[in-house]
Scaffold this motif. Structure first.
Motif, PDB file in Angstrom:
ATOM      1  N   TRP A 121      94.993   3.958 -32.212  1.00  0.00           N
ATOM      2  CA  TRP A 121      94.703   4.318 -33.607  1.00  0.00           C
ATOM      3  C   TRP A 121      93.752   5.506 -33.661  1.00  0.00           C
ATOM      4  CZ3 TRP A 121      90.516   1.989 -37.086  1.00  0.00           C
ATOM      5  CH2 TRP A 121      90.746   2.313 -38.424  1.00  0.00           C
ATOM      6  N   CYS A 143      93.873   8.304 -40.612  1.00  0.00           N
ATOM      7  CA  CYS A 143      94.524   7.168 -41.291  1.00  0.00           C
ATOM      8  C   CYS A 143      94.305   7.219 -42.805  1.00  0.00           C
ATOM      9  CB  CYS A 143      93.963   5.863 -40.719  1.00  0.00           C
ATOM     10  SG  CYS A 143      94.669   4.395 -41.473  1.00  0.00           S
ATOM     11  N   THR A 144      95.395   7.025 -43.543  1.00  0.00           N
ATOM     12  CA  THR A 144      95.294   7.004 -45.008  1.00  0.00           C
ATOM     13  C   THR A 144      95.318   5.574 -45.549  1.00  0.00           C
ATOM     14  OG1 THR A 144      97.688   7.178 -45.104  1.00  0.00           O
ATOM     15  CG2 THR A 144      96.437   9.240 -45.296  1.00  0.00           C
ATOM     16  N   ALA A 145      95.328   4.603 -44.650  1.00  0.00           N
ATOM     17  CA  ALA A 145      95.335   3.178 -45.033  1.00  0.00           C
ATOM     18  C   ALA A 145      96.587   2.803 -45.827  1.00  0.00           C
ATOM     19  CB  ALA A 145      94.069   2.808 -45.808  1.00  0.00           C
ATOM     20  N   CYS A 146      97.715   3.416 -45.503  1.00  0.00           N
ATOM     21  CA  CYS A 146      98.932   3.133 -46.271  1.00  0.00           C
ATOM     22  C   CYS A 146      99.449   1.715 -46.007  1.00  0.00           C
ATOM     23  CB  CYS A 146     100.019   4.149 -45.939  1.00  0.00           C
ATOM     24  SG  CYS A 146     100.650   3.995 -44.249  1.00  0.00           S
ATOM     25  N   GLY A 147      99.108   1.166 -44.847  1.00  0.00           N
ATOM     26  CA  GLY A 147      99.506  -0.219 -44.548  1.00  0.00           C
ATOM     27  C   GLY A 147     100.882  -0.346 -43.917  1.00  0.00           C
ATOM     28  N   ASP A 148     101.592   0.761 -43.717  1.00  0.00           N
ATOM     29  CA  ASP A 148     102.957   0.663 -43.190  1.00  0.00           C
ATOM     30  C   ASP A 148     102.987   0.056 -41.783  1.00  0.00           C
ATOM     31  OD1 ASP A 148     103.880   1.728 -45.478  1.00  0.00           O
ATOM     32  OD2 ASP A 148     104.402   3.702 -44.677  1.00  0.00           O
ATOM     33  N   CYS A 149     102.005   0.404 -40.956  1.00  0.00           N
ATOM     34  CA  CYS A 149     102.044  -0.068 -39.562  1.00  0.00           C
ATOM     35  C   CYS A 149     101.892  -1.586 -39.486  1.00  0.00           C
ATOM     36  CB  CYS A 149     100.973   0.623 -38.719  1.00  0.00           C
ATOM     37  SG  CYS A 149      99.316   0.500 -39.399  1.00  0.00           S
ATOM     38  N   TRP A 150     100.879  -2.121 -40.203  1.00  0.00           N
ATOM     39  CA  TRP A 150     100.684  -3.567 -40.086  1.00  0.00           C
ATOM     40  C   TRP A 150     101.767  -4.345 -40.824  1.00  0.00           C
ATOM     41  CZ3 TRP A 150      96.218  -1.254 -42.792  1.00  0.00           C
ATOM     42  CH2 TRP A 150      96.159  -1.518 -44.155  1.00  0.00           C
ATOM     43  N   ILE A 198      91.980  -1.036 -37.731  1.00  0.00           N
ATOM     44  CA  ILE A 198      93.352  -1.384 -37.335  1.00  0.00           C
ATOM     45  C   ILE A 198      93.294  -1.631 -35.836  1.00  0.00           C
ATOM     46  CG2 ILE A 198      95.710  -0.538 -37.116  1.00  0.00           C
ATOM     47  CD1 ILE A 198      95.370   0.901 -39.744  1.00  0.00           C
ATOM     48  N   ALA A 201      98.293   8.992 -37.255  1.00  0.00           N
ATOM     49  CA  ALA A 201      97.120   8.138 -37.069  1.00  0.00           C
ATOM     50  C   ALA A 201      97.387   7.055 -36.026  1.00  0.00           C
ATOM     51  CB  ALA A 201      96.727   7.496 -38.392  1.00  0.00           C
ATOM     52  N   LEU A 202      98.608   7.045 -35.488  1.00  0.00           N
ATOM     53  CA  LEU A 202      98.914   6.130 -34.383  1.00  0.00           C
ATOM     54  C   LEU A 202      99.680   6.928 -33.341  1.00  0.00           C
ATOM     55  CD1 LEU A 202     100.039   2.853 -36.197  1.00  0.00           C
ATOM     56  CD2 LEU A 202      98.099   3.057 -34.656  1.00  0.00           C
TER      57      LEU A 202
HETATM   58  S1  SF4 Z   1     100.737   3.713 -40.810  1.00  0.00           S
HETATM   59 FE1  SF4 Z   1      98.856   2.622 -40.276  1.00  0.00          FE
HETATM   60  S2  SF4 Z   1      97.692   4.028 -39.018  1.00  0.00           S
HETATM   61 FE2  SF4 Z   1      99.260   5.226 -40.067  1.00  0.00          FE
HETATM   62  S3  SF4 Z   1      98.231   5.969 -41.901  1.00  0.00           S
HETATM   63 FE3  SF4 Z   1      99.268   4.083 -42.466  1.00  0.00          FE
HETATM   64  S4  SF4 Z   1      97.712   2.493 -42.185  1.00  0.00           S
HETATM   65 FE4  SF4 Z   1      96.987   4.311 -41.103  1.00  0.00          FE
END
Ligand code: SF4
Ligand code: SF4
Length: 523
Positions: free
Chosen positions: A27, A32-39, A163, A184-185
């Protein structure tokens, strides 16, 4: 367990996927924009997002050091000063920048501005060194949704996003990296050193408390209003499917099932909390009601008799039973309705037992949020790769095609138990309102069942879910699904439709397109 073909719940937490992956994600918090897509997309619940107040993070490190046996002279107090320094540094940074260097800057400022003498500052310096070592390489981000937006609304209310990769469940599929549009990853090659770092970070993550409710930006989950991915910031919700199971790397049906069970968990948690509060109140009111009824025969308004009793008991302890006994002698007595007393005390005992089932129960975790019947297929194979069970709730598999029929039977048994609880509550309410009428209510409650549940009672019933693939639900198992649908029983049915028979190699199936080519249906 083998003899009974049982697997205890959640045994998959003892599995370690480290040796099956060559790479893992890393990470980059400042991107990171905290979009939440990864989790959200991770099939293996291996990359949880978490938001903590600054004070929670600092307290976790202090507690960690104290638990490890370090005697901290100045750090607990200095951590409070550090918090205000950090807030000022964060405010300047806005919602960008790497947090760890800011923590080091805050520590230096805290030591410099401390009113301690030089010797004491030396001790504090050492304690902060321990602090930074305990934090290791654990990273945080200042993000717009969780730091600057809450700060804009209310000072000091912003939180730190982390994260963290779970090294025991991550299979290295890189789906999280693929969905991250902000760089961000990144994929990194696994090494002895990186495994050590992942494990240290994960241990620290386990110690951090779950995300406070204020960061879960869902106004009304029942109405589906709000940012639904934020429900996954709750550790219990995210962990509603533990992973560590036998699913293939990057299994998308696992992502779907994870989101389904996490949503159920997020829906059930607040309902149950509210219900337990109601049970507490009902128990208190019923206890008081019984006490008042037991002593109501004693006429305390008869002040002459009361004065006489107090006088008689002046040389002994003044107890309720003593007073009641003497008052009865003076005023005459009316027998207690034994039938009422038996019924009321039994109701009280049943209510307490019901509360115990919700909060503790035989597992120590309270009542399960759902029950699951799995048709045979990919989902049953990866979900029960002996001895690893990733589910924290009752789960069963029978034949290939009959999960919907099994769900109907289990639903009836389960609803009979729910009816027991609601019957007790309703009878307690009638007792408190003075409206219990045996002639009317006894026959009604003898045959009380789920058809008579109110909407509120329904929402408290953990769903019974039948899960299966397209083969088990549309082809050989459609007889079971159609019967469940026509029965009107409100069981939930989840079809994981992959448009081929995935578990047996890829034959054509009902839900495939006409002319579709699959691995074992080439023409
Ligand atoms: S996908 Fe995950 S690591 Fe990437 S920006 Fe969104 S929350 Fe951050
Ligand atoms: S690599 Fe795959 S399993 Fe590992 S965290 Fe990312 S999405 Fe999850």
């Amino acid at each position: 367990f083998i003899g009974l073909s049982h697997m205890p719940a959640l045994t998959s937490v003892f599995r370690d996927m480290t040796s099956i992956r060559f790479e893992h994600p890393q990470w980059i918090p400042e991107n990171c924009t905290a979009c939440g897509d990864c989790w959200t997309v991770c099939p293996d619940t291996a990359i949880p997002g978490l938001v903590n107040d600054v004070s929670e993070v600092l307290d976790t490190v202090v507690k960690h050091l104290q638990k490890a046996g370090h005697k901290l002279e100045h750090l607990p107090k200095a951590a409070r000063q550090l918090e205000s320094k950090l807030r000022a540094i964060f405010d300047e940074a806005g919602d960008k920048g790497a947090v760890r260097p800011m923590i080091s800057e805050g520590i230096a400022k805290t030591i410099k501005d401390s009113s301690l003498d030089d010797d004491q500052k030396q001790v504090l310096r050492k304690e902060f060194k321990l602090f930074e070592a305990a934090l290791g390489d654990f990273q945080f981000a200042l993000s717009r949704p969780y730091y600057s937006v809450p700060e804009g609304k209310q000072k000091n209310s912003g939180g730190l996003l982390s994260i963290t990769v779970n090294p025991y469940t991550c299979k290295g599929c890189m789906e999280c990296v693929a969905v991250c549009d902000d760089d961000a990853l990144r994929k990194v090659t696994q090494s002895e050193e990186s495994i050590k770092g992942l494990k240290q970070d994960w241990d620290f993550w386990l110690e951090l408390p779950t995300t406070p409710q204020k960061f879960i930006r869902v106004d009304n989950l029942e109405e589906r209003i709000g940012a639904l991915e934020t429900i996954l910031l709750d550790k219990n919700v995210y962990g509603a499917l533990a992973s560590g199971d036998g699913a293939c790397v990057g299994c998308s049906e696992k992502t779907v099932l994870h989101l389904f069970v996490a949503t159920m968990e997020a829906l059930m948690q607040p309902r149950v909390e509210k219900h337990v509060e109601y049970l507490n109140d009902l128990i208190q009111r019923l206890e008081k009601h019984i006490q008042i009824k037991l002593v109501e025969n004693v006429d305390v308004s008869d002040t002459d008799a009361m004065a006489k009793v107090v006088q008689e008991m002046s040389n002994s302890d003044l107890t309720l039973s003593g007073i009641a006994g003497r008052m009865e002698k003076l005023q005459g007595t009316k027998p207690i309705d034994q039938e009422w007393l038996r019924r009321a005390t039994q109701l009280l005992a049943k209510l307490k037992n019901l509360r115990w089932k919700y909060t503790t129960g035989t597992t120590g975790r309270g009542r399960s949020s759902m029950g699951w019947l799995n048709a045979t297929g990919c989902t049953s194979v990866w979900g029960s790769t002996y001895p690893f069970n990733p589910y924290p709730f009752p789960w069963a598999n029978h034949l290939f095609q009959d999960s919907a029929s099994m769900a109907m039977g289990i639903f009836e048994g389960h609803m009979a138990k729910m009816a027991d609880g609601f019957r007790t509550i309703r009878l307690a309410e009638l007792e408190l309102e003075g409206k219990y009428n045996p002639a009317e209510h006894d026959p009604y409650f003898t045959y009380f069942n789920w058809h008579q549940f109110t909407d509120e009672e329904w929402l408290l019933c953990p769903p019974v879910v039948a899960v299966g693939g397209d083969g088990a639900m549309y082809d050989i198992g459609f007889q079971n699904v159609s019967r469940a649908l026509s029965s009107g029983k409100p069981v939930k049915i989840v079809v994981v439709d992959t448009q081929v028979y995935s578990n047996t190699g890829g034959q054509a199936c009902t839900s495939g397109f006409i002319g579709q080519i699959s691995d074992m249906a080439q023409y």
